[in-house]
Design an enzyme around this catalytic site. Structure first.
Site, PDB file in Angstrom:
ATOM      1  CG  ASP A   1     -13.390   1.926   4.655  1.00  0.00           C
ATOM      2  OD1 ASP A   1     -12.526   2.012   3.936  1.00  0.00           O
ATOM      3  OD2 ASP A   1     -13.119   2.437   5.822  1.00  0.00           O
TER       4      ASP A   1
ATOM      5  NE  ARG B   1      -3.883  -0.224   1.994  1.00  0.00           N
ATOM      6  CZ  ARG B   1      -4.775  -0.004   2.966  1.00  0.00           C
ATOM      7  NH1 ARG B   1      -4.807  -0.730   4.096  1.00  0.00           N
ATOM      8  NH2 ARG B   1      -5.683   0.922   2.772  1.00  0.00           N
TER       9      ARG B   1
ATOM     10  CB  SER C   1      -6.550   9.947   2.568  1.00  0.00           C
ATOM     11  OG  SER C   1      -5.779   9.379   3.329  1.00  0.00           O
TER      12      SER C   1
HETATM   13  C1  S3P Z   1      -9.516   5.382   7.773  1.00  0.00           C
HETATM   14  C2  S3P Z   1      -9.735   6.104   6.781  1.00  0.00           C
HETATM   15  C3  S3P Z   1      -9.844   5.610   5.297  1.00  0.00           C
HETATM   16  C4  S3P Z   1     -10.609   4.287   5.387  1.00  0.00           C
HETATM   17  C5  S3P Z   1      -9.816   3.361   6.463  1.00  0.00           C
HETATM   18  C6  S3P Z   1      -9.811   3.911   7.789  1.00  0.00           C
HETATM   19  C7  S3P Z   1      -9.099   5.955   9.151  1.00  0.00           C
HETATM   20  O1  S3P Z   1      -8.658   5.663   4.692  1.00  0.00           O
HETATM   21  O2  S3P Z   1     -10.571   3.831   4.143  1.00  0.00           O
HETATM   22  O3  S3P Z   1     -10.612   2.183   6.496  1.00  0.00           O
HETATM   23  O4  S3P Z   1      -9.410   5.351  10.123  1.00  0.00           O
HETATM   24  O5  S3P Z   1      -8.820   7.384   9.180  1.00  0.00           O
HETATM   25  P1  S3P Z   1      -8.042   6.660   3.601  1.00  0.00           P
HETATM   26  O6  S3P Z   1      -7.724   7.673   4.483  1.00  0.00           O
HETATM   27  O7  S3P Z   1      -6.950   5.860   3.156  1.00  0.00           O
HETATM   28  O8  S3P Z   1      -9.066   6.993   2.635  1.00  0.00           O
END
Ligand code: S3P
Length: 440
Positions: A319, A126, A171
């Site tokens: 998600d 990732r 994000s």
């Molecule tokens: C999250 C943010 C999201 C989400 C992940 C949890 C978090 O990811 O998909 O399951 O707890 O901040 P991204 O920040 O990569 O979008």
């Protein structure tokens, strides 16, 4: 059962009763992190006993933080203060958790000691440049494979400087990594987002007494304060509830009550989309819990219609796309998803995994670079690969409930990362999900 696990999902009749899904993953990670660095003892209720969040707790235990587990889903965290973490003796294993790794990178960038963050096979693929680049601009020293992939090697003793960052990707993990680095930075750290993302880091910092200003799409704090221990009640995870919302929506005769679900508006995009598709979901008993609202959600079966999913909803349901693909497969007509290319860098490439899986069940899906076009129909029997991704496995367990024959889902052990006990809870409200040894 030890060893590889497969699920056999088949239609089992209506989905009925009451369900309390486990605690929110995002909130559980953040509660442990801030409690560990607070002055005093914090109690966390409703902590998610998933592999991801346990890995975060283990990371802090490895840095000298005492964390007691008086009973499952409870943690008592003996905070060590902003400067009390001890150097970890080994690499910190974040398991499958992107949130764990990215947020920890922000917190560790300003520590006096070196650290190394590693992850499992999926996490090792990732992208991390999105946090490395801004953290380096703040003064951190972080090395990664090819500049982008875990392991992350973080140099201790760097002086961080606050800055204004406007991420190009929506994000919450990027925003949070920067804000958490800002705790140890000189001056002001500010994040401005084009698309607002979940604000749990901001809310949690506020709950622990750190001065912070924030609103949808922006947050600003200064370094050099302290965190004061507090008690946190973690709401039930909307992302886990989502599988049940869709299951009860698509299986005829269903009526289900989901209790005490976190309904932070930056998480509940799927509710709006399902309603646009014709779902019958009612919020009852909305109440404040901790610093965020929860509600009971009553869902009844309804005939869903395909829609064009507005791109403005993507960040608020990031998600939930795997389970939305299943709702779309069960709907009348065509559903179009666009603007969601981030799905390709989640625990798996979720656009590819859902497209291939639904096609294997005979549903017509056209894959697009940033989404898909899904024609509703009746899924047939078939064999699915979870691609090592918990949300893909659970989505196809729900698809099995309306399939004309059994759906076999390989490699389901990964569900324990976010939703231990899913199959038992699903069976408890009438879904037919059997667990089998996976010969593969
Ligand atoms: C999250 C943010 C999201 C989400 C992940 C949890 C978090 O990811 O998909 O399951 O707890 O901040 P991204 O920040 O990569 O979008």
């Amino acid at each position: 059962m030890t060893g590889p696990i497969a699920w056999l999902a088949s239609s089992g009749g209506p989905v009925r009763g009451e369900v309390l899904v486990p605690g929110d993953k995002s909130v559980s990670h953040r509660a442990i992190m801030l409690a560990a660095m607070a002055d005093g003892v914090s109690r966390i209720e409703g902590f998610l006993e998933g592999e991801d969040t346990r890995a975060t707790a283990a990371a802090f235990a490895g840095m000298g933080v005492r964390i007691d587990t008086p009973s499952p889903s409870q943690r008592i965290v003996h905070g060590v203060g902003m400067h009390g973490l001890a150097a970890p003796r080994t690499a910190i294993d974040c398991g499958n958790a992107g949130t764990g790794m990215r947020l920890l990178a922000g917190l560790l960038a300003g520590q006096p000691f070196d650290s190394v963050l590693v992850g499992d096979e999926s996490l090792s693929r990732r992208p991390m440049r999105r946090i490395i680049e801004p953290l380096v601009r703040m003064g951190a020293e972080i090395r990664a494979e090819a500049g982008d992939l875990p392991p992350l090697r973080i140099r201790g003793g760097c002086r961080l400087q606050g800055m204004l960052h406007a991420p190009s990707i929506a994000s919450a993990q990027v925003k949070s990594a920067i804000l958490l680095a800002g705790l140890h930075a000189e001056g002001i750290t500010e994040v401005r987002e084009a698309h607002p993302t979940r604000d749990y880091t901001e809310r949690m910092l506020q709950a622990f007494g750190w001065p912070i200003e924030f609103g949808p799409g922006w947050a600003r704090l200064a370094g050099g304060h302290r965190l004061a221990a507090t008690d946190i009640v973690v709401p039930a995870d909307f992302s886990s509830a989502a599988f049940f919302l869709v299951a009860a929506s698509i299986v005829p005769g269903s009526e289900l009550l989901l209790r005490s679900v976190g309904i932070n508006p930056r998480r509940t995009g799927l509710l709006s989309i399902l309603r646009l598709m014709g779902a019958d979901i009612v919020e009852t008993d909305r109440r404040g819990q901790g610093d965020d609202a929860v509600a009971d959600l009553r869902v009844r079966h309804a005939v869903l219609r395909g829609i064009d999913v507005p791109e403005s909803f993507v960040a608020d349901m990031i998600d939930e796309f795997p389970i939305l693909f299943v709702a779309a497969a069960a709907a009348r007509g065509t559903t179009r998803i666009a603007g969601a290319s981030e799905l390709r860098v989640k625990e798996s490439d979720r656009i590819a995994a859902m497209t291939q899986g639904l096609q294997a069940l005979g549903i017509a899906v056209v894959e697009k670079p940033d989404g898909a076009v899904i024609e509703g129909g009746v899924p047939g029997p078939g064999r699915i690969e979870s691609s090592g991704d918990h949300r893909i496995a659970m989505s196809f367990a729900v698809a099995g409930q309306i399939a004309s024959g059994p759906v076999r889902i390989a490699d389901c052990a990964n569900v324990a990362t976010s939703f231990p006990g899913f199959a038992e809870l699903a069976r408890g409200c009438g879904m037919n999900v059997r667990v089998a040894a996976d010969p593969a």
